[in-house]
Design a protein around this motif. Structure first.
Motif, PDB file in Angstrom:
ATOM      1  N   CYS A  92       0.832  -1.208   0.000  1.00 48.03           N
ATOM      2  CA  CYS A  92       0.000   0.000   0.000  1.00 48.03           C
ATOM      3  C   CYS A  92       0.869   1.261   0.000  1.00 48.03           C
TER       4      CYS A  92
ATOM      5  N   PHE B 178       1.467   5.084   0.973  1.00 48.76           N
ATOM      6  CA  PHE B 178       0.973   5.938   2.050  1.00 48.76           C
ATOM      7  C   PHE B 178       1.681   7.279   1.994  1.00 48.76           C
TER       8      PHE B 178
ATOM      9  N   GLU C  52      -0.550   7.937   8.549  1.00 43.65           N
ATOM     10  CA  GLU C  52      -1.650   7.421   7.731  1.00 43.65           C
ATOM     11  C   GLU C  52      -1.857   5.936   7.982  1.00 43.65           C
TER      12      GLU C  52
ATOM     13  N   ARG D  24      -3.697   2.392   6.696  1.00 45.20           N
ATOM     14  CA  ARG D  24      -4.256   1.733   5.510  1.00 45.20           C
ATOM     15  C   ARG D  24      -4.692   0.326   5.873  1.00 45.20           C
ATOM     16  N   GLU D  25      -5.799  -0.100   5.279  1.00 53.57           N
ATOM     17  CA  GLU D  25      -6.290  -1.465   5.478  1.00 53.57           C
ATOM     18  C   GLU D  25      -5.455  -2.418   4.627  1.00 53.57           C
TER      19      GLU D  25
ATOM     20  N   CYS E  65      -5.692  -1.780   0.883  1.00 59.33           N
ATOM     21  CA  CYS E  65      -5.089  -0.445   0.933  1.00 59.33           C
ATOM     22  C   CYS E  65      -6.083   0.695   1.160  1.00 59.33           C
ATOM     23  N   ALA E  66      -7.310   0.389   1.601  1.00 55.17           N
ATOM     24  CA  ALA E  66      -8.288   1.453   1.853  1.00 55.17           C
ATOM     25  C   ALA E  66      -7.780   2.367   2.972  1.00 55.17           C
ATOM     26  N   PHE E  67      -7.977   3.673   2.783  1.00 52.66           N
ATOM     27  CA  PHE E  67      -7.581   4.659   3.794  1.00 52.66           C
ATOM     28  C   PHE E  67      -8.506   4.534   5.004  1.00 52.66           C
TER      29      PHE E  67
ATOM     30  N   ARG F 143      -6.052   8.655  10.313  1.00 50.60           N
ATOM     31  CA  ARG F 143      -4.707   9.027  10.762  1.00 50.60           C
ATOM     32  C   ARG F 143      -4.564   8.747  12.247  1.00 50.60           C
TER      33      ARG F 143
ATOM     34  N   SER G 120      -3.727  -0.038  14.554  1.00 53.27           N
ATOM     35  CA  SER G 120      -3.405  -1.112  13.614  1.00 53.27           C
ATOM     36  C   SER G 120      -2.614  -2.248  14.268  1.00 53.27           C
TER      37      SER G 120
END
Length: 176
Positions: free
Chosen positions: A72, A74, A101, A103-104, A108-110, A113, A140
């Protein structure tokens, strides 16, 4: 002439000059005994004072972007601070970042923050700082490390650290 003021006792044959700030100064020296007079000029460069310790609070900014976990891309960045104690040429303390940032993975979904806190350790000399930051990102469950060597000049640290994933992270910190 120069960027600041120069103080010295001109009534003495031998005197010491003190300068109000760093920079290049041109001084004219004159000896006059009433019958004869002689003048000369000298250029003096006054450097920033050497760092005597890093103890205190430093704040500034960082940027960090590139490929991350799962490939991903970022783009993180924002404020950065550290509060450290130093002894000799070593230091340690706490640190914080703003704007990391999330990300999933996969996909890679946002996600938003984060503003993680962490620790910093390192060593320093008159002109450089070698440091290692370690942050835990609770949202995360991941960790983020930034390490490397940066320039130290007076109350300013500037340079590019590297993330654990190899991405460059330019930083600028100023002692508060």
């Amino acid at each position: 002439s120069g960027p600041g003021t120069v103080n010295m006792d001109s009534s003495k044959i031998a005197t010491t000059a003190t300068f109000s700030q760093p920079g290049i100064y041109v001084l004219k020296l004159t000896a006059d005994d009433g019958d004869l007079s002689k003048s000369d000029t000298v250029t003096i460069t006054v450097n920033e004072p050497a760092a005597t310790g890093l103890s205190g609070t430093w704040s500034g900014s960082y940027t960090l972007s590139g490929p991350g976990g799962g490939g991903c891309m970022f783009n993180s960045g924002g404020s950065m601070s550290m509060t450290v104690s130093s002894e000799g040429s070593s230091f340690s303390g706490s640190a914080s970042l703003d704007g990391v940032e999330l990300r999933e993975i996969p996909g890679c979904a946002f996600l938003g923050r984060s503003s993680p806190s962490g620790s910093v350790t390192g060593t320093f000399s008159e002109s450089s700082v070698t440091m290692s930051f370690s942050f835990y990102i609770p949202e995360s469950g991941a960790s983020l490390t930034l390490s490397g060597t940066a320039s130290l000049s007076g109350n300013s640290i500037q340079g590019t650290l590297t993330s654990g994933g190899g991405n460059p992270a330019p930083i600028t910190l100023t002692k508060q």
